[in-house]
Design an enzyme around this catalytic site. Structure first.
Site, short mmCIF file in Angstrom:
data_model
loop_
_atom_site.label_atom_id
_atom_site.label_comp_id
_atom_site.label_asym_id
_atom_site.label_seq_id
_atom_site.Cartn_x
_atom_site.Cartn_y
_atom_site.Cartn_z
N CYS A 2 9.00 -33.92 34.87
CA CYS A 2 8.89 -34.35 36.27
C CYS A 2 9.34 -35.80 36.37
CB CYS A 2 7.46 -34.25 36.75
SG CYS A 2 6.70 -32.66 36.41
N ARG A 27 16.98 -34.71 36.90
CA ARG A 27 16.04 -34.09 35.96
C ARG A 27 15.71 -32.66 36.33
NH1 ARG A 27 11.41 -37.14 33.84
NH2 ARG A 27 12.24 -39.03 32.97
N TRP A 76 8.60 -30.51 38.27
CA TRP A 76 9.23 -29.36 37.63
C TRP A 76 8.08 -28.56 37.07
CZ3 TRP A 76 10.63 -26.54 33.25
CH2 TRP A 76 11.76 -25.75 33.43
N ASN A 102 2.89 -36.55 35.00
CA ASN A 102 3.91 -35.91 34.16
C ASN A 102 3.22 -35.43 32.91
OD1 ASN A 102 6.43 -35.96 35.15
ND2 ASN A 102 7.16 -37.66 33.91
N GLY A 103 3.56 -34.25 32.41
CA GLY A 103 2.95 -33.80 31.15
C GLY A 103 2.05 -32.61 31.37
N GLU A 487 25.17 -17.22 17.68
CA GLU A 487 24.94 -18.33 18.62
C GLU A 487 25.91 -19.49 18.35
OE1 GLU A 487 23.58 -18.71 21.33
OE2 GLU A 487 23.17 -20.83 21.58
N LYS A 491 28.52 -20.86 21.10
CA LYS A 491 28.57 -22.27 21.54
C LYS A 491 30.00 -22.78 21.48
CE LYS A 491 25.72 -22.80 23.30
NZ LYS A 491 24.73 -21.79 23.45
N GLU A 494 32.22 -21.13 24.22
CA GLU A 494 31.83 -21.55 25.57
C GLU A 494 32.40 -22.91 25.95
OE1 GLU A 494 27.41 -20.08 26.85
OE2 GLU A 494 27.48 -21.32 25.07
N HIS A 510 34.45 -5.55 6.20
CA HIS A 510 34.77 -4.37 7.00
C HIS A 510 35.68 -4.73 8.18
CE1 HIS A 510 32.01 -2.04 4.63
NE2 HIS A 510 31.06 -2.93 4.85
N LYS A 609 25.61 -21.68 34.97
CA LYS A 609 24.31 -21.87 34.30
C LYS A 609 23.41 -20.67 34.54
CE LYS A 609 21.32 -24.16 31.99
NZ LYS A 609 21.59 -23.97 30.56
C1 G6P Z 1 24.76 -17.72 31.30
C2 G6P Z 1 24.59 -19.08 30.65
C3 G6P Z 1 24.06 -18.91 29.23
C4 G6P Z 1 22.79 -18.11 29.22
C5 G6P Z 1 22.96 -16.77 29.94
C6 G6P Z 1 21.64 -16.08 30.17
O1 G6P Z 1 25.79 -17.03 30.67
O2 G6P Z 1 25.81 -19.78 30.65
O3 G6P Z 1 23.83 -20.18 28.66
O4 G6P Z 1 22.38 -17.88 27.91
O5 G6P Z 1 23.54 -16.96 31.23
O6 G6P Z 1 20.89 -16.87 31.05
P1 G6P Z 1 19.32 -16.87 31.15
O7 G6P Z 1 19.02 -17.88 32.22
O8 G6P Z 1 18.93 -15.47 31.59
O9 G6P Z 1 18.77 -17.20 29.85
#
Ligand code: G6P
Length: 614
Positions: A2, A27, A76, A102-103, A487, A491, A494, A510, A609
């Site tokens: 927050c 934030r 938040w 906050n916290g 992952e 990354k 992406e 394979h 996002k």
């Molecule tokens: C989008 C984002 C990813 C995320 C995925 C699932 O593709 O770019 O970073 O992992 O959605 O999103 P979620 O909010 O359901 O974890």
């Protein structure tokens, strides 16, 4: 998470505080509020963005004008949905004390029960509100105290983390602040002082600041400020001169949100575990599923549904839950689950994992699972999101707002939640008390080990320089590190637009092995676990085809350094916590390769996002 701001001086406080809140918008927030003192307290709060609060102030903020002292907050949510009534500030019943926080107050539920028994009426679902009633109760019981004394006494009862600002119309020329685990900074102007959770809202007014340390309080009046410990020992504080640009401060001094979020992980990991991992008694306490734990333990099968990075966390969850809780787990892409007429019913538990809590496919999977009679548990980061609301029970990740599109800290927070869930499901059933304690000890040691890995940022950047012109990359791992390979590859593609694939290392022969030549970097996760020797053979196979080998290896491993072109070492750890460590260098590697290629890592092309459409 927050944002906190406070002002005391001779200027009009309300517009200044509103502007300061806007500076904290980066934030992330779900509601905002403000309290000023003009003889009495005047408070306004509103769900949504700061502009909603601004609208409200235009309509009903006339009483606030003329006030020269106030506090304001962007929230938040952690406890209680985003709403007007859960927004800060929180007030006591007499409406003469206002508090922003906050916290997380870990023992809030015990404190709340005590206060309710003493006829305190709560107006919100937050953990924070207990603090204002606690201060009120202490002050009433001993009227010889001042606000500072009442706050100090109250904090003795509080477990958890806080950054606090408190004002009272009974002492209208003072702001009392306190810090434990949640940053606070005082800006020193001429005849005025500013308080904030970071320097972003202060820098346009003054570049002289004092950072409070954990366990410190400050009493700020119009012409002075005093810093003391919570035990009432006065402290000499150094005044720091800020030389940051506003933008840099918003990103905590980092170039991009993604880098900031990668570096935030040790702190985030501690937040995720705070109040939940009970090392002393070898158990975890997960408030959001407590009432359902017995039913969860009886599940015949668990199905995990998610998308993207959250799906990768789900795969690690599968390994953890199967190994410790011995419940069969399937992991499905939410988009596949929803369209393939899956066999699920009342004996199954469906776990949906989503950072945003709004992903359309995951939401549809959740609804389908419910329709078919399964019990649905959610693991979400955004409090009050649709998925969090529609699941029967859930565990929040408490990772704070994630701004970078490529998920980093939300992923490690999800894995920690799944680890804690696996322990909760195992307790009293499949593994001994001592084993749980041992696993939890490994888990609490992770944040410090992550900090050690982050210290190698420069080394990783040097490796990135060598890899930045690649067109393809292969990521290989086994066991717990197989999902990490996926992952790591995700990354890289992406944010750098380099084509990358993750595979279980043994599958290389394979198919992918056909691709290996001197232009193909292969990133091996080769930590010391039960598949270590097999991975070494895979490395040999790549070397003999002239592939470039980058290895993530356990500290002190000479064997791997003999075989690989580049090695990134991580501290020793047991296999189940390894993904939390091995993913860190892969996040940094992708980050550096992408920035070296001139890519915008926070907003990669074509990605969103939160994917709220199919
Ligand atoms: C989008 C984002 C990813 C995320 C995925 C699932 O593709 O770019 O970073 O992992 O959605 O999103 P979620 O909010 O359901 O974890």
């Amino acid at each position: 998470m927050c944002g906190i701001v406070g002002y005391i001086g001779s200027r009009e406080a309300a517009p200044l505080l509103l502007n300061a809140l806007k500076r904290l918008e980066y934030r992330g927030y779900d509601s905002a509020g403000m309290a000023v003192i003009k003889e009495s307290l005047h408070v306004l709060k509103k769900k949504g963005s700061v502009s909603n609060l601004e609208e409200l102030m235009k309509e009903s903020g006339a009483d606030m004008m003329g006030a020269t002292l106030g506090i304001a907050h962007t929230r938040w949510a952690t406890h209680g949905d985003p709403s007007d009534r859960n927004a800060h500030p929180h007030m006591n019943v007499a409406n003469d004390i206002a508090l922003i926080h906050n916290g997380i107050v870990e023992n809030y539920s015990i404190l709340k029960q005590e206060l309710i028994a003493q006829r305190y009426v709560f107006k919100s679902d937050t953990d924070s509100e207990v603090l204002v009633h606690l201060i009120d109760r202490i002050w009433k019981a001993d009227p010889s105290l001042d606000l500072e004394g009442a706050v100090r006494m109250a904090l003795r009862h509080v477990e958890g983390a806080y950054g606090l600002c408190i004002i009272s119309s009974r002492e209208p020329d003072k702001i009392v602040v306190a810090r434990k685990g949640s940053p606070l900074v005082i800006g020193i102007g001429t005849g005025e002082f500013f308080i904030a959770s970071d320097a972003a809202p202060i820098v346009e007014h003054t570049n002289k600041v004092v950072y409070l340390a954990d366990g410190e309080m400050a009493i700020v009046t119009r012409d002075n400020y005093t810093v003391k410990t919570i035990e009432n020992v006065e402290q000499e504080k150094r005044v720091t001169e800020l030389d940051f640009s506003l933008e840099k401060i918003e990103k905590g001094g980092f170039k991009d949100f993604m880098l900031k979020e990668i570096f935030e992980q040790p702190e985030v990991m501690r937040d995720v575990m705070r109040g939940r991992v009970r090392l002393e008694d070898g158990r975890v306490q997960l408030g959001g599923i407590e009432d359902y734990l017995d039913r969860l333990k009886q599940a015949k099968r668990i199905v995990i549904c998610a998308c993207g990075t959250s799906w990768h966390a789900g795969l690690i969850g599968e390994y953890l839950i199967e190994e410790f809780a011995r419940i069969p787990v399937e992991v499905d892409y939410a988009s596949e689950f929803r369209y393939r007429n899956p066999i699920v019913g009342s004996d199954d538990v469906v776990i949906v994992i989503s950072q945003s809590g709004e992903t359309a496919d995951t939401l549809a999977a959740l609804r389908l699972a419910k329709e078919k009679g399964a019990m649905v548990l959610g693991i979400c980061n955004v409090v009050g999101s649709t998925i969090a609301r529609e699941t029967l029970c859930g565990i929040y990740t408490h990772a704070g707002p994630e701004v970078g599109v490529a998920s980093t800290k939300a992923f490690t927070a999800q894995v920690i939640v799944l680890f804690m869930l696996a322990m909760a499901l195992s307790k009293g059933r499949t593994i001994s008390h001592d084993e749980i304690r041992l696993n939890l000890r490994e888990l609490v040691e992770v944040p410090e080990k992550v900090s050690q890995i982050l210290e190698q940022n420069d080394v990783i950047r040097e490796i990135a320089i060598k890899l930045k012109d690649a067109s393809n990359a292969l990521y290989l791992g086994r066991g717990y590190n197989f999902p990490v390979a996926l992952e790591g590859a995700l990354k890289l593609k992406e944010i750098s637009y380099i084509h990358a694939e993750g595979y279980p290392a043994a599958e290389m022969k394979h198919g992918p092995i056909a691709l290996i030549d001197e232009d193909m970097p292969v990133i091996f996760i080769a930590t010391r676990d039960n598949t270590y020797t097999k991975i070494l053979s895979n490395i040999e196979e790549v070397r003999s085809r002239k592939g470039k080998v980058i290895a993530i290896a356990s500290e002190g491993d000479r064997e791997v350094s003999r075989l690989a072109d580049h090695v990134i070492y991580i501290p020793q750890a047991s296999a189940p916590v390894l993904p939390l460590l091995t993913v860190i260098p892969l996040q940094l590697l992708a980050y550096h390769i992408a920035t070296l290629r001139g890519c915008n890592v926070d907003r990669p092309r074509n990605l969103a996002k939160s994917v709220t459409v199919e």
